[in-house]
Scaffold this motif. Structure first.
Motif, mmCIF file in Angstrom:
data_model
loop_
_atom_site.group_PDB
_atom_site.id
_atom_site.type_symbol
_atom_site.label_atom_id
_atom_site.label_comp_id
_atom_site.label_asym_id
_atom_site.label_seq_id
_atom_site.Cartn_x
_atom_site.Cartn_y
_atom_site.Cartn_z
ATOM 1 N N VAL A 95 0.853 -1.188 0.000
ATOM 2 C CA VAL A 95 0.000 0.000 0.000
ATOM 3 C C VAL A 95 0.890 1.240 0.000
ATOM 4 O O VAL A 95 1.868 1.300 0.745
ATOM 5 C CB VAL A 95 -0.897 0.060 1.261
ATOM 6 C CG1 VAL A 95 -1.779 1.309 1.248
ATOM 7 C CG2 VAL A 95 -1.748 -1.170 1.406
ATOM 8 N N ASP A 96 0.553 2.202 -0.856
ATOM 9 C CA ASP A 96 1.173 3.522 -0.742
ATOM 10 C C ASP A 96 0.065 4.554 -0.953
ATOM 11 O O ASP A 96 -1.114 4.205 -1.019
ATOM 12 C CB ASP A 96 2.371 3.687 -1.683
ATOM 13 C CG ASP A 96 2.012 3.673 -3.168
ATOM 14 O OD1 ASP A 96 0.858 4.014 -3.525
ATOM 15 O OD2 ASP A 96 2.885 3.328 -3.973
ATOM 16 N N ASP A 97 0.420 5.810 -1.066
ATOM 17 C CA ASP A 97 -0.595 6.867 -1.176
ATOM 18 C C ASP A 97 -1.400 6.792 -2.462
ATOM 19 O O ASP A 97 -2.534 7.265 -2.515
ATOM 20 C CB ASP A 97 0.059 8.250 -1.061
ATOM 21 C CG ASP A 97 0.590 8.517 0.341
ATOM 22 O OD1 ASP A 97 0.117 7.856 1.289
ATOM 23 O OD2 ASP A 97 1.485 9.378 0.481
ATOM 24 N N ASP A 98 -0.812 6.200 -3.512
ATOM 25 C CA ASP A 98 -1.467 6.200 -4.822
ATOM 26 C C ASP A 98 -2.047 4.862 -5.246
ATOM 27 O O ASP A 98 -3.037 4.817 -5.969
ATOM 28 C CB ASP A 98 -0.471 6.668 -5.887
ATOM 29 C CG ASP A 98 0.021 8.083 -5.624
ATOM 30 O OD1 ASP A 98 -0.818 8.947 -5.287
ATOM 31 O OD2 ASP A 98 1.246 8.307 -5.734
ATOM 32 N N PHE A 99 -1.396 3.759 -4.835
ATOM 33 C CA PHE A 99 -1.796 2.441 -5.320
ATOM 34 C C PHE A 99 -1.868 1.402 -4.203
ATOM 35 O O PHE A 99 -1.218 1.531 -3.175
ATOM 36 C CB PHE A 99 -0.818 1.941 -6.396
ATOM 37 C CG PHE A 99 -0.843 2.770 -7.640
ATOM 38 C CD1 PHE A 99 -1.843 2.584 -8.588
ATOM 39 C CD2 PHE A 99 0.121 3.740 -7.863
ATOM 40 C CE1 PHE A 99 -1.877 3.368 -9.735
ATOM 41 C CE2 PHE A 99 0.085 4.520 -9.010
ATOM 42 C CZ PHE A 99 -0.915 4.332 -9.948
ATOM 43 N N VAL A 100 -2.670 0.359 -4.497
ATOM 44 C CA VAL A 100 -2.798 -0.793 -3.602
ATOM 45 C C VAL A 100 -2.537 -2.035 -4.443
ATOM 46 O O VAL A 100 -3.171 -2.229 -5.486
ATOM 47 C CB VAL A 100 -4.220 -0.874 -2.980
ATOM 48 C CG1 VAL A 100 -4.355 -2.094 -2.089
ATOM 49 C CG2 VAL A 100 -4.543 0.398 -2.220
ATOM 50 N N MET A 101 -1.589 -2.859 -4.021
ATOM 51 C CA MET A 101 -1.303 -4.123 -4.703
ATOM 52 C C MET A 101 -2.092 -5.213 -3.980
ATOM 53 O O MET A 101 -2.021 -5.329 -2.750
ATOM 54 C CB MET A 101 0.190 -4.445 -4.662
ATOM 55 C CG MET A 101 1.065 -3.392 -5.332
ATOM 56 S SD MET A 101 0.748 -3.202 -7.096
ATOM 57 C CE MET A 101 1.525 -4.673 -7.705
ATOM 58 N N VAL A 102 -2.844 -6.021 -4.765
ATOM 59 C CA VAL A 102 -3.672 -7.083 -4.206
ATOM 60 C C VAL A 102 -3.277 -8.404 -4.861
ATOM 61 O O VAL A 102 -3.228 -8.510 -6.090
ATOM 62 C CB VAL A 102 -5.184 -6.803 -4.420
ATOM 63 C CG1 VAL A 102 -6.024 -7.929 -3.838
ATOM 64 C CG2 VAL A 102 -5.572 -5.468 -3.792
ATOM 65 N N ASP A 103 -2.999 -9.395 -4.029
ATOM 66 C CA ASP A 103 -2.560 -10.718 -4.482
ATOM 67 C C ASP A 103 -3.766 -11.661 -4.472
ATOM 68 O O ASP A 103 -4.340 -11.926 -3.418
ATOM 69 C CB ASP A 103 -1.461 -11.230 -3.553
ATOM 70 C CG ASP A 103 -0.824 -12.514 -4.037
ATOM 71 O OD1 ASP A 103 -1.384 -13.178 -4.943
ATOM 72 O OD2 ASP A 103 0.240 -12.874 -3.489
ATOM 73 N N PHE A 104 -4.131 -12.156 -5.662
ATOM 74 C CA PHE A 104 -5.258 -13.073 -5.786
ATOM 75 C C PHE A 104 -4.815 -14.535 -5.869
ATOM 76 O O PHE A 104 -5.637 -15.417 -6.101
ATOM 77 C CB PHE A 104 -6.106 -12.721 -7.017
ATOM 78 C CG PHE A 104 -6.845 -11.417 -6.867
ATOM 79 C CD1 PHE A 104 -8.007 -11.347 -6.122
ATOM 80 C CD2 PHE A 104 -6.356 -10.249 -7.445
ATOM 81 C CE1 PHE A 104 -8.684 -10.153 -5.962
ATOM 82 C CE2 PHE A 104 -7.028 -9.050 -7.305
ATOM 83 C CZ PHE A 104 -8.187 -8.994 -6.560
ATOM 84 N N ASN A 105 -3.521 -14.815 -5.679
ATOM 85 C CA ASN A 105 -3.057 -16.205 -5.626
ATOM 86 C C ASN A 105 -3.629 -16.869 -4.385
ATOM 87 O O ASN A 105 -3.830 -16.216 -3.350
ATOM 88 C CB ASN A 105 -1.523 -16.253 -5.549
ATOM 89 C CG ASN A 105 -0.866 -15.970 -6.867
ATOM 90 O OD1 ASN A 105 -0.975 -16.758 -7.793
ATOM 91 N ND2 ASN A 105 -0.184 -14.828 -6.971
ATOM 92 N N HIS A 106 -3.880 -18.174 -4.469
ATOM 93 C CA HIS A 106 -4.294 -18.912 -3.279
ATOM 94 C C HIS A 106 -3.160 -18.803 -2.259
ATOM 95 O O HIS A 106 -1.984 -18.869 -2.630
ATOM 96 C CB HIS A 106 -4.560 -20.384 -3.635
ATOM 97 C CG HIS A 106 -5.191 -21.144 -2.527
ATOM 98 N ND1 HIS A 106 -4.475 -21.585 -1.430
ATOM 99 C CD2 HIS A 106 -6.475 -21.531 -2.319
ATOM 100 C CE1 HIS A 106 -5.285 -22.212 -0.604
ATOM 101 N NE2 HIS A 106 -6.508 -22.185 -1.122
ATOM 102 N N PRO A 107 -3.478 -18.631 -0.973
ATOM 103 C CA PRO A 107 -2.420 -18.497 0.035
ATOM 104 C C PRO A 107 -1.443 -19.678 0.075
ATOM 105 O O PRO A 107 -0.306 -19.524 0.502
ATOM 106 C CB PRO A 107 -3.182 -18.387 1.357
ATOM 107 C CG PRO A 107 -4.540 -17.910 0.980
ATOM 108 C CD PRO A 107 -4.810 -18.458 -0.396
ATOM 109 N N LEU A 108 -1.862 -20.855 -0.385
ATOM 110 C CA LEU A 108 -0.979 -22.019 -0.378
ATOM 111 C C LEU A 108 -0.319 -22.279 -1.731
ATOM 112 O O LEU A 108 0.386 -23.268 -1.896
ATOM 113 C CB LEU A 108 -1.743 -23.265 0.083
ATOM 114 C CG LEU A 108 -2.273 -23.210 1.515
ATOM 115 C CD1 LEU A 108 -3.089 -24.455 1.834
ATOM 116 C CD2 LEU A 108 -1.155 -23.010 2.508
#
Length: 150
Positions: free
Chosen positions: A116-129
């Motif tokens: 997370v920063d002021d401009d963008f959010v990175m989201v990981d959609f990989n299965h946690p395993l």
């Protein structure tokens, strides 16, 4: 105990645990209520079902699952960048936060905030395993020739 082997269509009652190799236990029902399912109904990964094929009540086994046999390899394309403005101004975003998104078919798709920063959010959609070597421990309690029709 019967001599029926696990095969397609048999009903299986078992205890299991799933853990990361050299790591934490992810899930277990040892010490709790056993799981029951019909072989081939999709409750278990096909690679796990293949390892259970032919086992009988009383069997105790440990299986190592490579990522390809578990939840797949991590895919960099499953990490998406969103403008921070797409999230509510009052939403507290931090690494590790799980957010529910809707996919194209409007099904729920969980994503984990990875940056997370002021401009963008990175989201990981990989299965946690995804990408993890796993250990699957099982104790077969019973195998029935036919599944209940209830």
């Amino acid at each position: 105990m019967t001599n029926i082997c696990i095969a397609p269509g048999t009903e299986i009652c078992l205890h299991f645990s799933l853990s990361i190799i050299d790591g934490d236990e992810v899930d277990s029902n040892f010490g709790g209520k056993p799981a029951s399912f019909v072989f081939g109904d999709g409750n278990l990964l096909p690679s796990v079902e293949a390892k259970l094929l032919g086992l009988k009540a009383g069997a105790k086994e440990n299986f190592t699952l490579a990522p390809e046999d578990g939840f797949g390899q991590r895919n960099p394309a499953n990490i998406q960048r969103f403008p921070r403005s797409q999230f509510g101004a009052d939403m507290v975003l931090e690494e590790g936060l799980v957010i529910s998104f809707a996919d194209a078919a409007r099904a729920e798709l969980p994503g984990v905030v990875s940056e997370v920063d002021d401009d963008f959010v990175m989201v990981d959609f990989n299965h946690p395993l995804a990408g993890r070597m796993l250990n699957f421990r099982v104790e077969i309690l019973s195998v029935s020739a036919q599944a209940d029709t209830n």
